[in-house]
Design an enzyme around this catalytic site. Structure first.
Site, mmCIF file in Angstrom:
data_model
loop_
_atom_site.group_PDB
_atom_site.id
_atom_site.type_symbol
_atom_site.label_atom_id
_atom_site.label_comp_id
_atom_site.label_asym_id
_atom_site.label_seq_id
_atom_site.Cartn_x
_atom_site.Cartn_y
_atom_site.Cartn_z
ATOM 1 N N HIS A 43 0.864 -1.184 0.000
ATOM 2 C CA HIS A 43 0.000 0.000 0.000
ATOM 3 C C HIS A 43 0.896 1.227 0.000
ATOM 4 O O HIS A 43 1.181 1.800 1.061
ATOM 5 C CB HIS A 43 -0.897 -0.043 1.244
ATOM 6 C CG HIS A 43 -1.988 0.982 1.243
ATOM 7 N ND1 HIS A 43 -3.218 0.758 1.793
ATOM 8 C CD2 HIS A 43 -2.031 2.249 0.768
ATOM 9 C CE1 HIS A 43 -3.980 1.843 1.655
ATOM 10 N NE2 HIS A 43 -3.267 2.761 1.029
ATOM 11 N N GLU A 70 -2.538 -1.731 -3.332
ATOM 12 C CA GLU A 70 -3.724 -1.006 -2.900
ATOM 13 C C GLU A 70 -3.369 0.451 -2.651
ATOM 14 O O GLU A 70 -2.228 0.780 -2.322
ATOM 15 C CB GLU A 70 -4.346 -1.649 -1.651
ATOM 16 C CG GLU A 70 -3.394 -1.794 -0.503
ATOM 17 C CD GLU A 70 -4.023 -2.425 0.720
ATOM 18 O OE1 GLU A 70 -4.788 -3.391 0.594
ATOM 19 O OE2 GLU A 70 -3.732 -1.933 1.821
ATOM 20 N N HIS A 190 -8.683 -6.050 6.863
ATOM 21 C CA HIS A 190 -8.564 -5.064 7.947
ATOM 22 C C HIS A 190 -8.859 -5.683 9.300
ATOM 23 O O HIS A 190 -9.946 -6.177 9.538
ATOM 24 C CB HIS A 190 -9.440 -3.821 7.746
ATOM 25 C CG HIS A 190 -8.633 -2.591 7.991
ATOM 26 N ND1 HIS A 190 -8.320 -2.148 9.244
ATOM 27 C CD2 HIS A 190 -7.982 -1.771 7.142
ATOM 28 C CE1 HIS A 190 -7.545 -1.091 9.153
ATOM 29 N NE2 HIS A 190 -7.312 -0.843 7.889
HETATM 30 N N1 PXP Z 1 -6.976 -4.028 3.125
HETATM 31 C C1 PXP Z 1 -6.814 -2.693 2.977
HETATM 32 C C2 PXP Z 1 -7.554 -2.009 1.871
HETATM 33 C C3 PXP Z 1 -5.962 -1.962 3.817
HETATM 34 O O1 PXP Z 1 -5.804 -0.639 3.643
HETATM 35 C C4 PXP Z 1 -5.240 -2.654 4.826
HETATM 36 C C5 PXP Z 1 -4.299 -1.905 5.702
HETATM 37 O O2 PXP Z 1 -3.292 -1.328 4.926
HETATM 38 C C6 PXP Z 1 -5.444 -4.045 4.939
HETATM 39 C C7 PXP Z 1 -6.320 -4.696 4.091
HETATM 40 C C8 PXP Z 1 -4.737 -4.862 5.975
HETATM 41 O O3 PXP Z 1 -5.198 -4.510 7.243
HETATM 42 P P1 PXP Z 1 -4.441 -5.013 8.532
HETATM 43 O O4 PXP Z 1 -3.053 -4.411 8.503
HETATM 44 O O5 PXP Z 1 -5.270 -4.521 9.675
HETATM 45 O O6 PXP Z 1 -4.366 -6.522 8.445
#
Ligand code: PXP
Length: 237
Positions: A43, A70, A190
């Protein structure tokens, strides 16, 4: 089979804390793959405070599994993705200074913008996924926009899991059904963890991909990356 995509942003945060190349995120990504990850997620944010644009470029030829980028579709981000050509791009509505994604798209309000961006990625043969909450209308508009998948923002599920997991998962099961009925693939991400992942997967076994960063890297401090990835994979099998 539900794929596990490991988000390596946190590893880049540790690297950036000292300015050198330890840990080497290219090696970490390759090790995640050899330990069983089905994909790698990054990301890049405009301030490059964790993954840098150069990391994204350098990772591309090394990866053997699915590469998911992402981010918010700024001009720079779109150009980067079109240059790198990952398997998948996941669009999030993040403000540049956001600590982490904390909401999905209002795909109704932003339908014109998203239709244009999704169209550009589709033309380049890159699968598109839109990060959304469980609001049915937002999933319906993701399909109208032409996205291939939605990624459900699972923070509310994770936050309520320990109180009442049946109630916590119910809107996600409903959203997943709507996505399936519209022909959309389904990703989740997330705050997923070894505590809450298995139940989510048992409730929605047709999830295509779980994208996990924070909890997985925290668990790896105690268990090591290889064992940790194995444990997350077990939750998804
Ligand atoms: N999906 C997206 C769109 C995210 O922005 C994030 C965090 O960067 C994640 C998944 C992964 O989340 P986590 O770090 O809480 O596992």
């Amino acid at each position: 089979m539900t794929k596990l995509s490991v988000n390596i942003n946190k590893v880049a945060t540790i690297r950036n804390a000292r300015g050198g190349n330890n840990p080497d995120i290219l090696k970490v990504a390759q090790d995640c793959e050899s330990f069983g990850a089905d994909g790698i997620t990054v990301h890049p944010r405009p301030d490059e405070r964790h993954i840098r644009y150069a990391d994204v470029v350098n990772l591309r030829p090394l990866l053997r599994t699915e590469f998911n980028i992402e981010g918010y579709p700024s001009r720079e981000f779109i150009d980067l993705v079109l240059k790198v050509k990952p398997h998948q791009v996941t669009l999030v509505p993040d403000a540049p200074d956001q600590i982490t994604s904390n909401a999905g798209w209002d795909t109704y309000k932003h339908q014109d913008f998203l239709t244009e961006v999704v169209g550009a990625f589709k033309e380049a043969d890159i699968r598109t996924s839109l990060f959304v909450d469980t609001t049915p209308k937002f999933i319906e508009y993701a399909a109208k926009i032409g996205a291939d998948r939605v990624e459900l923002y699972t923070e509310p599920y994770a936050a309520s899991y320990s109180n009442n997991r049946e109630e916590a998962v119910a809107p996600f099961v409903e959203a997943a059904r709507i996505a399936r009925s519209l022909g959309l693939g389904l990703n989740v991400g997330h705050d997923l963890s070894l505590e809450n992942l298995q139940y989510l997967h048992d409730s929605i076994p047709w999830i295509d991909e779980a994208s996990i960063g924070h909890a997985l890297i925290c668990d790896a401090l105690y268990m090591g990356l290889e064992k940790t990835i194995g444990e997350y994979k077990k939750c998804l099998s």
